[in-house]
Design a protein around this motif. Structure first.
Motif, mmCIF file in Angstrom:
data_model
loop_
_atom_site.group_PDB
_atom_site.id
_atom_site.type_symbol
_atom_site.label_atom_id
_atom_site.label_comp_id
_atom_site.label_asym_id
_atom_site.label_seq_id
_atom_site.Cartn_x
_atom_site.Cartn_y
_atom_site.Cartn_z
ATOM 1 N N UNK A 1 19.724 -24.006 18.233
ATOM 2 C CA UNK A 1 19.338 -22.931 19.167
ATOM 3 C C UNK A 1 17.914 -22.497 18.916
ATOM 4 N N UNK A 2 17.555 -22.428 17.625
ATOM 5 C CA UNK A 2 16.169 -22.006 17.283
ATOM 6 C C UNK A 2 15.160 -23.004 17.818
ATOM 7 N N UNK A 3 15.469 -24.299 17.674
ATOM 8 C CA UNK A 3 14.563 -25.339 18.167
ATOM 9 C C UNK A 3 14.440 -25.278 19.674
ATOM 10 N N UNK A 4 15.533 -24.977 20.318
ATOM 11 C CA UNK A 4 15.500 -24.902 21.787
ATOM 12 C C UNK A 4 14.645 -23.720 22.247
ATOM 13 N N UNK A 5 14.879 -22.591 21.551
ATOM 14 C CA UNK A 5 14.088 -21.407 21.923
ATOM 15 C C UNK A 5 12.599 -21.630 21.596
ATOM 16 N N UNK A 6 12.320 -22.363 20.509
ATOM 17 C CA UNK A 6 10.929 -22.644 20.151
ATOM 18 C C UNK A 6 10.279 -23.500 21.223
ATOM 19 N N UNK A 7 11.000 -24.453 21.756
ATOM 20 C CA UNK A 7 10.451 -25.297 22.816
ATOM 21 C C UNK A 7 10.173 -24.479 24.065
ATOM 22 N N UNK A 8 11.107 -23.567 24.349
ATOM 23 C CA UNK A 8 10.908 -22.725 25.540
ATOM 24 C C UNK A 8 9.676 -21.846 25.380
ATOM 25 N N UNK A 9 9.430 -21.310 24.167
ATOM 26 C CA UNK A 9 8.234 -20.475 23.920
ATOM 27 C C UNK A 9 6.961 -21.285 24.051
ATOM 28 N N UNK A 10 7.022 -22.565 23.600
ATOM 29 C CA UNK A 10 5.834 -23.421 23.729
ATOM 30 C C UNK A 10 5.483 -23.651 25.181
ATOM 31 N N UNK A 11 6.543 -23.841 25.996
ATOM 32 C CA UNK A 11 6.273 -24.026 27.426
ATOM 33 C C UNK A 11 5.616 -22.779 28.023
ATOM 34 N N UNK A 12 6.071 -21.613 27.566
ATOM 35 C CA UNK A 12 5.478 -20.365 28.070
ATOM 36 C C UNK A 12 3.994 -20.234 27.641
#
Length: 711
Positions: free
Chosen positions: A95-106
């Motif tokens: 979940x942390x990795x997924x959220x980290x990817x989403x933040x990078x996209x932002x």
């Protein structure tokens, strides 16, 4: 979600210009992105011009809102990741990795927003620069138009202010033009109706007149050249004639000396007289005229440097130019040595006390006994005339060195109150104070004394002039005082020479009495003068009979003082004589003290001594005549000896009458009816000092024109 992209934290996705991505995303990652429940911006490869187009179509407010939402989502993702990491569960890693990817996209979205803002800023700057360039171009055009307007205005002003050369010509008036000009030039039928043609016709007539004047000028020039040649030839003849005339005059010098006609000297004196200042010129002319007409023993001549006097008569402009050049030449000297305050003051004094280079010398001869030489000078800055006195070849002066013949004081009080101690010019007081001089006597030896009669002889009258700079010498004033002053000078010198002779003889024990006055005195006088010598004022004032005398406070310090002693057996008289500068106009004053029978008799305590002084002092005019007035001192001294004999004989006779049989010391040799005045005892009547004869006015002698002053 439609698309998901896995990005590394250390790598960036590079978009080429062709719009294709350098690294393509895998199908798996795209699938994960599409299935995401969160809002993810779909990133498609676009060229730079697409983003520029997007800045034009998309509003700034939408981008601002999207930026705020993206930042809020990134903040919430960071909080969630923090919460998952703090729980410490291993199953939260995915979940942390997924959220980290989403933040990078932002973050990629934020970078896009940044690029869009930079593009908008650049576009705004470009638009601003373009607009500025347009404004500068319009401003430059405006400046060019204003410069053209100003140039046109100047040209218009020049045209309006233009003056033709013919406007400066002073033409004759129209009526004179039509009256004098010929018809072929004036043409009244044409020019009267047309001002322009009238102006041209008047100019033609002016040109015609100037041509005629030019021809006349050429003729006058040729005539002038002819006259100049004639003058030059005559001048050459006169110049060649001058040496011949000079040689002829030189050959006549022995004849002039033999006939006592010094024409050369007279001509030289007249040439130098032209260089004299106005006051000295009047003095020279009037004294020469008086010498030629009335007094042959008076000689007048001019002495001094005529070259310097001629140079001093240059114009004021030339003087200023010379002073400027002198200042320039002295610049180097002033740099080497700076003048002190004392040097500057000394220069000012020399300038103020500067005399004219020429002097007038007047010489009076007195029957071969003495010569009075008066040297008159003119002070240029002070504008007064001074005189230096010199007495030559005086046998009396050689016999006895006395102040009576001192050149410094011999002419003092020639007129009442005129002692030459102060300048008659009132402005001189301020001029002398500026250079630190308080009294004229400090420099009188070098420049002379400014007697009032010197100014009169030079035509100067300061008493009637308020502005001394604008004062002009008066010839009538000089001529009216010339005769009286010369007579006064002769009278003064004669009186001083006679006075010096009397002083010398009295000092030797002889009293010279004129033959015309011998009958006024007894044939035999028993009293005699035993001593006679000059005395100072301080020494005289220390004498007891002078100190207590009623008139001791009124003695003038400018007088001459002599002490003398007379005796007859045991009776001795000690006295002083006060000789005024105006002798014999002002008679000498005798103050005496009698010592007899061991008693001292003085005027302060004995009225008999006071009466003897009054007899000698107040009745002196009875002893002389107009021809013997110079011997007034001798006559007074002779009268004093007579009064002493009478007093002693009367006193002895009175004592003998009171005490018969006593021996009489002074037997009666003079004739007198009674021993006392008015038949009364001598001590009964004593007038108060205020009514004493010494204080009463004395009538003027018939031969003297000046007022008598005792002290």
């Amino acid at each position: 979600m439609s698309t998901k992209i896995q990005l590394s934290s250390k790598k960036r996705r590079v978009v080429s210009k062709s719009g294709e991505s350098s690294t393509s995303s895998s199908p798996r990652q795209s699938k994960r992105t599409k299935t995401s429940s969160e809002r993810v911006v779909e990133i498609k490869p676009k060229a730079s011009y697409d983003e520029e187009r997007e800045t034009e179509t998309q509003s700034i407010n939408d981008d601002l809102q999207l930026n705020k939402e993206t930042c809020a989502k990134i903040q919430s993702l960071f909080k969630e990741i923090k919460t998952l990491k703090e729980s410490g569960r291993s199953e939260n890693a995915a979940t942390i990795a997924e959220k980290r990817a989403a933040a990078s996209v932002l973050f990629v979205t934020l970078k896009k927003m940044n690029r869009l803002s930079q593009l908008r800023c650049k576009k705004a700057r470009d638009m601003t620069q373009t607009t500025k360039q347009k404004v500068d171009g319009l401003h430059l055009q405006l400046q060019n138009l204003l410069y053209e307007v100003m140039h046109l205005q100047k040209e218009i002003k020049k045209c309006l202010e233009f003056e033709s050369s013919d406007e400066k010509i002073e033409l004759v008036d129209v009526a004179t033009f039509y009256r004098e000009a010929p018809l072929d030039i004036s043409m009244p039928s044409v020019t009267e109706k047309d001002p322009h043609k009238q102006r041209l016709a008047r100019l033609d007539w002016e040109l015609e007149q100037r041509k005629r004047l030019s021809e006349k000028y050429d003729a006058s020039e040729s005539n002038r050249d002819l006259v100049a040649r004639e003058i030059k030839s005559k001048q050459e003849y006169l110049e060649s004639l001058q040496p011949r005339l000079k040689s002829i005059l030189e050959s006549t010098v022995p004849v002039q000396e033999y006939l006592s006609m010094p024409y050369d000297q007279i001509r030289t004196q007249h040439q130098m007289a032209r260089l004299l200042p106005r006051p000295l010129y009047i003095l020279f002319v009037q004294s020469s005229a008086y010498s030629e007409a009335c007094d042959g023993d008076l000689t007048v001549k001019i002495e001094g440097d005529s070259d310097t006097a001629s140079a001093s008569m240059s114009t004021s402009v030339a003087i200023e130019e010379d002073s400027d050049s002198d200042n320039e030449e002295n610049l180097t000297e002033s740099k080497r040595r700076r003048k002190t305050v004392g040097d500057k003051l000394e220069e000012k004094r020399k300038k103020v006390l500067a005399k004219h280079p020429l002097q007038v010398v007047m010489q009076l001869t007195f029957q071969g006994e003495a010569q009075l030489v008066l040297t008159f000078s003119y002070l240029i800055e002070l504008k007064v005339v001074t005189v230096v006195t010199e007495l030559k070849d005086s046998s009396a002066a050689k016999a006895l060195q006395s102040d009576l013949l001192s050149p410094k004081t011999i002419l003092n009080a020639l007129y009442p109150g005129d002692d030459g101690a102060e300048s008659p010019n009132p402005s001189n007081i301020f001029q002398l104070q500026r250079i630190g001089i308080d009294s004229w006597s400090t420099f009188s030896e070098s420049v002379g004394s400014p007697y009032l009669w010197c100014q009169w002889l030079s035509g100067l009258d300061f008493l009637q002039c308020d502005d001394t700079k604008g004062m002009k010498p008066n010839t009538c004033l000089s001529s009216s005082h010339m005769e009286a002053t010369v007579k006064a000078l002769r009278g003064r010198i004669k009186a001083r020479l006679a006075l010096q002779k009397q002083v010398t003889l009295v000092g030797q024990g002889n009293i010279p009495v004129p033959s015309s006055t011998v009958k006024l005195f007894p044939s035999k006088l028993s009293s005699r003068v035993v001593s006679w010598k000059p005395i100072t004022e301080e020494a005289m004032m220390e004498l007891d009979f002078v100190l207590t005398h009623p008139l001791s406070e009124n003695i003038d310090s400018s007088s001459f003082f002599y002490s003398f002693s007379c005796e007859r057996k045991s009776a001795k008289v000690q006295g002083v004589v006060v000789l005024k500068e105006a002798y014999p106009i002002t008679p000498p004053i005798f103050l005496i003290k009698l010592i007899w029978q061991n008693k001292t008799h003085m005027a302060a305590s004995d009225h008999d001594i006071l009466d003897m002084e009054a007899e000698v002092n107040l009745h002196s005019q009875e002893l002389i005549t107009a021809k013997t007035c110079e011997y007034l001192l001798s006559c007074q001294l002779q009268r004093l000896l007579q009064c002493l004999d009478v007093y002693l004989e009367a006193a002895s006779a009175e004592e003998a009458s009171r005490s018969p049989g006593t021996q009489v010391e002074f037997p009666k040799e003079k004739m007198f009816v009674r021993n006392t005045r008015y038949g009364l005892n001598k001590i009964i009547f004593q007038p108060p000092p205020s009514l004493h004869p010494l204080f009463l006015p004395t009538p003027n002698p018939p031969f003297l024109s000046e007022e008598l002053f005792l002290f």
